[in-house]
Structures are given as C-alpha cells and as structure tokens.
Design a protein around this motif. Structure first.
Motif, PDB file in Angstrom:
ATOM      1  N   ARG A 121       0.822  -1.211   0.000  1.00 51.99           N
ATOM      2  CA  ARG A 121       0.000   0.000   0.000  1.00 51.99           C
ATOM      3  C   ARG A 121       0.856   1.261   0.000  1.00 51.99           C
ATOM      4  NH1 ARG A 121      -3.143  -2.017   5.169  1.00 51.99           N
ATOM      5  NH2 ARG A 121      -0.991  -2.696   5.489  1.00 51.99           N
ATOM      6  N   SER A 122       2.171   1.061   0.138  1.00 49.38           N
ATOM      7  CA  SER A 122       3.101   2.196   0.067  1.00 49.38           C
ATOM      8  C   SER A 122       4.428   1.691  -0.483  1.00 49.38           C
ATOM      9  CB  SER A 122       3.298   2.823   1.448  1.00 49.38           C
ATOM     10  OG  SER A 122       3.751   1.868   2.389  1.00 49.38           O
ATOM     11  N   ILE A 123       5.089   2.546  -1.297  1.00 48.66           N
ATOM     12  CA  ILE A 123       6.328   2.149  -1.974  1.00 48.66           C
ATOM     13  C   ILE A 123       7.332   3.287  -1.870  1.00 48.66           C
ATOM     14  CG2 ILE A 123       7.372   1.485  -4.177  1.00 48.66           C
ATOM     15  CD1 ILE A 123       4.683   0.350  -5.013  1.00 48.66           C
ATOM     16  N   ALA A 124       8.582   2.939  -1.540  1.00 44.90           N
ATOM     17  CA  ALA A 124       9.677   3.911  -1.523  1.00 44.90           C
ATOM     18  C   ALA A 124      10.607   3.621  -2.684  1.00 44.90           C
ATOM     19  CB  ALA A 124      10.435   3.831  -0.208  1.00 44.90           C
ATOM     20  N   LEU A 125      10.866   4.633  -3.518  1.00 43.10           N
ATOM     21  CA  LEU A 125      11.780   4.493  -4.648  1.00 43.10           C
ATOM     22  C   LEU A 125      13.151   4.997  -4.216  1.00 43.10           C
ATOM     23  CD1 LEU A 125       9.490   5.749  -7.565  1.00 43.10           C
ATOM     24  CD2 LEU A 125       9.670   3.468  -6.546  1.00 43.10           C
ATOM     25  N   VAL A 126      14.058   4.056  -3.930  1.00 46.60           N
ATOM     26  CA  VAL A 126      15.385   4.398  -3.407  1.00 46.60           C
ATOM     27  C   VAL A 126      16.342   4.552  -4.581  1.00 46.60           C
ATOM     28  CG1 VAL A 126      17.231   3.751  -1.835  1.00 46.60           C
ATOM     29  CG2 VAL A 126      14.873   3.045  -1.351  1.00 46.60           C
ATOM     30  N   GLY A 127      16.889   5.776  -4.729  1.00 45.16           N
ATOM     31  CA  GLY A 127      17.709   6.089  -5.886  1.00 45.16           C
ATOM     32  C   GLY A 127      16.917   6.823  -6.947  1.00 45.16           C
ATOM     33  N   ALA A 128      15.750   7.358  -6.560  1.00 41.99           N
ATOM     34  CA  ALA A 128      14.926   8.129  -7.497  1.00 41.99           C
ATOM     35  C   ALA A 128      15.711   9.333  -8.007  1.00 41.99           C
ATOM     36  CB  ALA A 128      13.646   8.577  -6.802  1.00 41.99           C
ATOM     37  N   SER A 129      15.664   9.540  -9.312  1.00 38.46           N
ATOM     38  CA  SER A 129      16.434  10.641  -9.888  1.00 38.46           C
ATOM     39  C   SER A 129      15.849  11.034 -11.230  1.00 38.46           C
ATOM     40  CB  SER A 129      17.898  10.226 -10.067  1.00 38.46           C
ATOM     41  OG  SER A 129      18.597  11.193 -10.829  1.00 38.46           O
TER      42      SER A 129
END
Length: 736
Positions: A42-50
């Motif tokens: 239900r929630s997502i973190a995009l690590v390295g978003a650029s």
C-alpha cells in the motif's frame, strides 16, 4: 550384464558462480500472508529516485499510469525534488511504515540501503541493481551478504538483478518497463527468472490480446525464489493458470510440493524451461547414466507433476491463454467450422497430431446442416462452409448453432480472423461475425473463434472483441490446436485424480545398509531376493568342478558369469560364457573365463563364477534407480536389455512413485505393445510386472541415504515369468 562402469564425473568449476547461485542455504520459507505483504503493498519507496535515471522515470511513470493508489516516497539524499515530488534523504527519515522499497542504486550502495531498511523497520524490497552473483566473485560475496541479512532480519527481497513485478489485479506496476497499454487484465500469472524477457513476454501477450493477473521477475533469487512466487500465485484467487519461464530450479523438493498442490487445486502450470542446471556429480557410464540426462529428467518430473512443458515464448503465452480461456473440457471430441477447405485440412492434421478426435456429426446435425446449406454436400468434420457464408451473413452463425448442439462433440472451433483495420472489407467481415458472436456465446459446450494465423490483434479487432465479448483464442491453429490437445490430456488426468483420490506412494521399508563402492552381482541378487524381487536361480562356484556340479543340478543349457565387485563390463573382458550344453563344456568355460578375467583385470577381487539356467525367451527390460544431483532418486524403465542405449526407449519418474505411476511408465514406452504379446509371444502379466517394479522402487527408496544406483538389466519378462537376470548396486563413496 552389459552395463557400464560407475563413474563420478565432476564438472569443471567456472571462475564465478552461475547467475543467481544461492549457495548459502536460504532456509527461509515465507507464509502466504507474508508474500502478500510483498506483492500487494500500500506504500512504496523508490530508493535512488532521480530525474537523470531512465529506470527511475520508468518506475515513477508505471506507478502513476498504472493507477497505484497508495503512497509513493522518493529517496534521494542530494536532490530535494525528483519527478516533481519532495524527496527524503534516507528511509529512516520517512517516519512511518513503508510496505515496499524499490532499490535502484549503484552496487556498492545496495547493502547500505538494506541496512537503512533494517534500521527503519522495513521488510520488503526489490533490487534492480545488477553485477552480483552473475558478474564475479565480489558480486557473489555481496549477494551472499544480502541472503544473510534477509535471514537474520526477516527480509523478503526480490533480486538482485531483476526488473521487479506488475501486479495487474492490484494496479501495482513496480517494474522498470514501458509496457504496451492498456495492460490487459486476466487470469494468467506470468513468472520469469529473466526480467527483460518477462517484459518482452508482457508485450507479446498484449499483441495477442492475452490478459495477465501478474508478471513477476525474480532475477538472481538471493532471497525470493521462483518457488515463493509460485506459492503466492497458487493462493491468488484471480489466477487460474501459472506460466513460468525458468532457467534454474533452485529448490527442487519445494517446487515438487507446490506443483502437486497446484494440480490438486486445478491450477495448471505451463513451463518454458531453458538451459540445464549444473550437477556436482553425474553417473556417466552406466546404462542409466547414459540415458537420464538432466533435461530428460526434468521432462519426466514435469510429466509426473502434471506440468505442461513448452518450447517457445509464443507457445508459453498462447498455451496458458488457452487453458485460462477454455477452462474445463469434458472430453477430446472437437468440431471445427471454417470458410476454407484448406484450413479444414490443416486443422484436421493438427488435431490428429495432438490426439484430438474429430467425430462424425450425428445424423440430426447432418440433416439440419443440409437444410441450411443445400449445396453443402457431405457434412464432414471439419466443416467447410464455402464462400456461401459471404453471401449470407447469418449463415455461419446458424451453422455454428447447429454444430454446437451435436451430442458427439465436447468443444467447437470456428476458424475465422477478427477484423484488422477499418476498411470496407473488415466491416463486411464484422457483419458475419455478428451471427457468430451469438452462436458461440449461447453454445451449450465450449466454443471459440480462432484465427488461422498468429497475426497480432489490431486495435479494431481488440475493440470488437471487447464490445462483443465473443469467445476468442488468439495465436493461430498451429499454436492453439496443439494447446487444446495438451489441455484435454491435462483435464483427463485431473478428472481421473479427482475421481480416484490419492494413491499411496512407495512405502519405504525399514531397512538400513551401510556400504561403500560397488557390490558384486551375487550380493545384489541376495538383497533383491530377500525383499521379494524375483531373480533367476543361480549358484556361486569357485572351481571348475563346482561349476559342473551346479550346472548338472540346474539343467542345461547354462550361463557362466564372473562375480566381482570390481568388474561391471563382464562380457567385454570375456567374463561371460553362454549356452553351455554339458559338464565338460562348463569345466572348460570356467577355466577359460577365469584366465580371461585375470589377464584383463589382474587386481580385481574375484568371488567366483555364477552359474544359472539359460532362459532365452522373453522381453528384456531395464529397471533402475539412480541418484540425480538435483531431483534425488530417479526411476528409469526401458525396453531393450543390452540394446537399451541404442533404442533409448525409456520412461522416467522421481521417487516416490505409486503403482499407477509404474503402470503409466510402461504404457509410455514405444515398445509397450511387445508386452501385450506379438507374433505368438506370451502377453505379460501386467499386474505382476508392475508389482515387481514397484517393489524395486520401494527397496531403492528405503536405501536412499547412501544408495547411488540400483540397476536390474535385464529384467526378463516372459508371460507370467519375471526374473532379474543381472543386477548392479553401487553405494556413495569409494570402497575402502
């Protein structure tokens, strides 16, 4: 016995482990609820978003366009805004639980990111980054650390070196991909160990109007393996069929367990298996070892588990779609209607090859068809409606309404293409399709429209199919008719299993034998006889006179064979003498045999010479159980005796097996008709033969702790007389 020497052939090690080598014992089995937390976030973190990363843009766009309605967090310690959204420097800065982390940082930043996950109390991740076990020893070490951290901190991690997944049912596109849109929702779970190929298969499915429930790529499988995804797909209510692309099966025992579970629940599994898994040791030169190559064992395992194996991406997608769309079929009787005699001929050929029956229409159906189309002539199946269907747009629909009510049929196919582009010709075809639509949808048996060729479904055709809801199978007759044959075979097996219930598999005997190296034939015979496996009567002699006395007691003609744990190729060194008719011949043969053996193998330990009657009549079978490095014990049956390697007429199963399994193996042999009796030979007592083979499997299964090979070759079968003429037993480890 003309068997070969048992030899362990160790494969040369590569400079680095195979892609995704999970050499650290994972020791992790996730519950289905735990897997739902990974695949239904239900929630997502995009690590390295650029904004500079194409991967980041694809993930961001996919989540937005795919309709993800949960929270998305963007992690970037250098830029305060990415993709127009405020960022966080670290996962620990978010300050609230996050269900999934999509990690797309450089390889050296992956482990620190996972440590950040642990500190933040997060447990699920996808690692896009490559360069791990598939690359070199450094990458392998990093991947093993991921596995260690996952086991220690309850982390469910997909990858590394993977694209992620698209859970279409739940509108979650956590995959670095630019798919064709709209992504078509359906009931096929597509699982791929290759991310790039998975994305290509998704786009191919779109061109063929095939809907999926999910697409999940597993990459290197440091933590989450294809078996975990299989478990999730089996429990998923939307999924009816599971399609797998596999390079390696890393958890064979669990894979077998889950495949059986899927079959019991009526969820077919279709597999495209590429490559061959590495084996640390292989029995190379026995008859069994020469026949049961790894890929052949995989074929047998899939057959045993009810898994449908295919040979191409196209076949994988289209076969799975046929299973999903058609569902249950009551039998193998098919009716085919087309506007082309040539198409009817092609379809008939394909049906015969696929084991599909094309019954003659009932008299009532024939009469109704002649009324509809007086110029029809013989109403054959397949039915060529001719060009008359072009003059009467209702004719094809009326004919289908008649054919689908025929009591001799279990399913009907109408061979006609969907409309392509908006042209006068396509509009004309659509008028014909209007009548077909109602006939197929109101059919009392499964009935589908099927194109002749595997052309892509164009936008106008897709629109027509969506508006009408006409039952449609894409892919063309060369793909779909064989797929229907596979479906019919699968349904027969499933329905038989449901009606009969589970049969008891091999019940291991209470037996422990500590041994090393190879046993002589004499030792092997004693063990077989002790546990109810018939062996030809024989006597061990250590002198020419003892041999003559034994031959006189047995009755002529007789056979002499050297007995030694060190000699397997007896005939190759003159260690076998056949068709001896007198005591004098036996004495001379004994002396000559011993001289031959001592000259050829001076260091071999000789127990003596075995004297047995010569039973020349009958059919020779190979029955053996060998230890496979991946699957454990594999039972092999073959016809041919000394010719088994040349004929390669064998059937395989992994242990344990049931008596029904053994009976099915015998029927799979090309020479099965020989067992029924031909040209005056005696038919085999099948129940007795099945029992002998079953007992052999039970004995081997009881000894699995240290048994390497148990081989009876030949097992001579002559009516009700069944005897092991020669046997070999080999244990793990070298004799001291």
């Amino acid at each position: 016995m003309n068997s070969s020497v048992l030899r362990l052939q160790r494969q040369k090690k590569s400079s680095h482990p195979a892609k995704g080598d999970n050499s650290m014992a994972r020791g992790i089995v996730f519950s289905t609820e735990r897997l739902r937390a990974l695949f239904e976030p239900r929630s997502i973190a995009l690590v390295g978003a650029s904004d500079k990363s194409a991967w980041s843009w694809m993930i961001h766009a996919g989540l937005i366009q795919g309709g993800f309605n949960g929270k998305i967090y963007y992690i970037n310690p250098r830029n305060p805004v990415v993709h127009g959204q405020t960022t966080f420097a670290h996962l620990t800065d978010i300050g609230e639980p996050v269900d999934l982390c999509y990690i797309m940082v450089g390889i050296e930043a992956v482990l620190p990111t996972i440590q950040d996950m642990i500190a933040a109390g997060l447990h699920n991740a996808i690692v896009l980054t490559g360069g791990f076990a598939e690359q070199d020893e450094h990458g392998q070490a990093l991947q093993e650390e991921i596995t260690r951290l996952a086991a220690q901190h309850d982390l469910a991690i997909i990858g590394p070196n993977c694209m992620g997944y698209i859970n279409i049912t739940h509108s979650i596109e956590a995959m670095a991909n630019l798919p064709e849109r709209p992504i078509l929702a359906g009931s096929i779970a597509l699982i791929s160990q290759s991310g790039a190929l998975g994305a290509l298969m998704l786009n191919y499915a779109h061109t063929q109007n095939v809907g999926l429930s999910m697409l999940i790529s597993t990459g290197n499988e440091a933590v989450i393996s294809v078996t975990d995804v299989l478990q999730y797909a089996i429990e998923d209510e939307t999924t009816r069929v599971i399609a797998l692309f596999m390079e390696t099966i890393r958890e064979p025992a669990r894979f077998v367990q889950l495949a059986r579970q899927a079959f019991e629940r009526g969820k077919p599994i279709v597999v495209l298996k590429a490559g061959r898994s590495e084996a640390t040791a292989r029995v190379a030169l026995t008859h069994t070892g020469a026949l049961t190559g790894n890929d052949r064992v995989i074929d047998a395992v899939f057959r045993q588990l009810g898994i449908i194996r295919v040979k191409s991406v196209e076949e994988l997608i289209l076969t799975a779609n046929a299973f999903a769309k058609v569902g249950s079929l009551p039998g193998r009787r098919l009716g085919i209607v087309a506007i082309s005699g040539g198409a009817c001929d092609l379809a008939a050929d394909l049906a015969e090859e696929a084991g599909i029956a094309l019954p003659i229409f009932s008299e009532q159906t024939k009469n109704e068809l002649r009324t509809l189309l007086p110029i029809l002539g013989p109403a054959n199946n397949p039915l060529d409606v001719t060009g008359a269907a072009l003059n009467d747009q209702n004719l094809m629909g009326n004919i289908l309404s008649t054919v689908t009510r025929d009591p001799e049929l279990d399913a009907v196919l109408c061979l006609i293409e969907p409309p392509a582009d908006e042209t006068p010709q396509s509009r004309f075809v659509m008028n014909i399709l209007g009548g077909i639509d109602q006939a197929l949808k109101s059919s009392p048996i499964p009935a589908f429209m099927l194109p002749l060729t595997s052309n892509d479904v164009r936008d106008s055709g897709r629109t027509f199919l969506e508006l009408t809801g006409i039952p449609f199978l894409s892919g063309g007759i060369h793909m779909l008719i064989p797929a229907l044959g596979k479906l019919m075979a699968w349904m027969e097996r499933y329905q038989a299993a449901q009606a009969k219930g589970p049969e008891q598999a091999v019940s291991p005997l209470s037996l422990t034998i500590e041994a090393l190296g190879s046993w002589s034939e004499y030792q092997a015979r004693e063990l077989l006889a002790k546990y109810g496996i018939p062996v030809i009567p024989a006597t061990l002699a250590t002198s020419a006179e003892q041999a003559a006395e034994a031959a006189r007691a047995i009755g002529f003609p007789v056979v002499l064979k050297v007995v030694s744990p060190d000699i397997v190729h007896k005939s190759d060194i003159g260690g076998v003498k056949l068709d001896l008719q007198s005591e004098e011949e036996v004495r001379k043969a004994f002396t000559q045999l011993m001289s031959n053996v001592k000259a050829a193998t001076p260091a071999a330990y000789i127990e003596g010479v075995l004297i047995s009657a010569l039973h020349a009549e009958g059919i020779d079978l190979l029955v053996s159980v060998i230890r496979d490095a991946t699957w454990g014990q594999v039972l092999t049956l073959g016809i041919g005796g000394i010719w088994v390697e040349a004929l390669k007429d064998i059937s395989l199963r992994i242990l344990p097996v049931t008596r029904d399994d053994v009976r099915a193996m015998l029927t799979e042999l090309q020479g099965a008709k020989l067992l029924a009796g031909v040209r005056g030979s005696k038919p085999v007592k099948m129940d007795k033969l099945v029992e002998v083979i079953y007992r052999t499997a039970a004995l081997a299964h009881s000894l699995k702790a240290n048994l390497e090979l148990l081989e009876i070759n030949p097992l001579r079968v002559n009516g009700s007389q069944i005897e092991a003429l020669d046997a070999l037993i080999t244990w793990q480890g070298a004799a001291k």
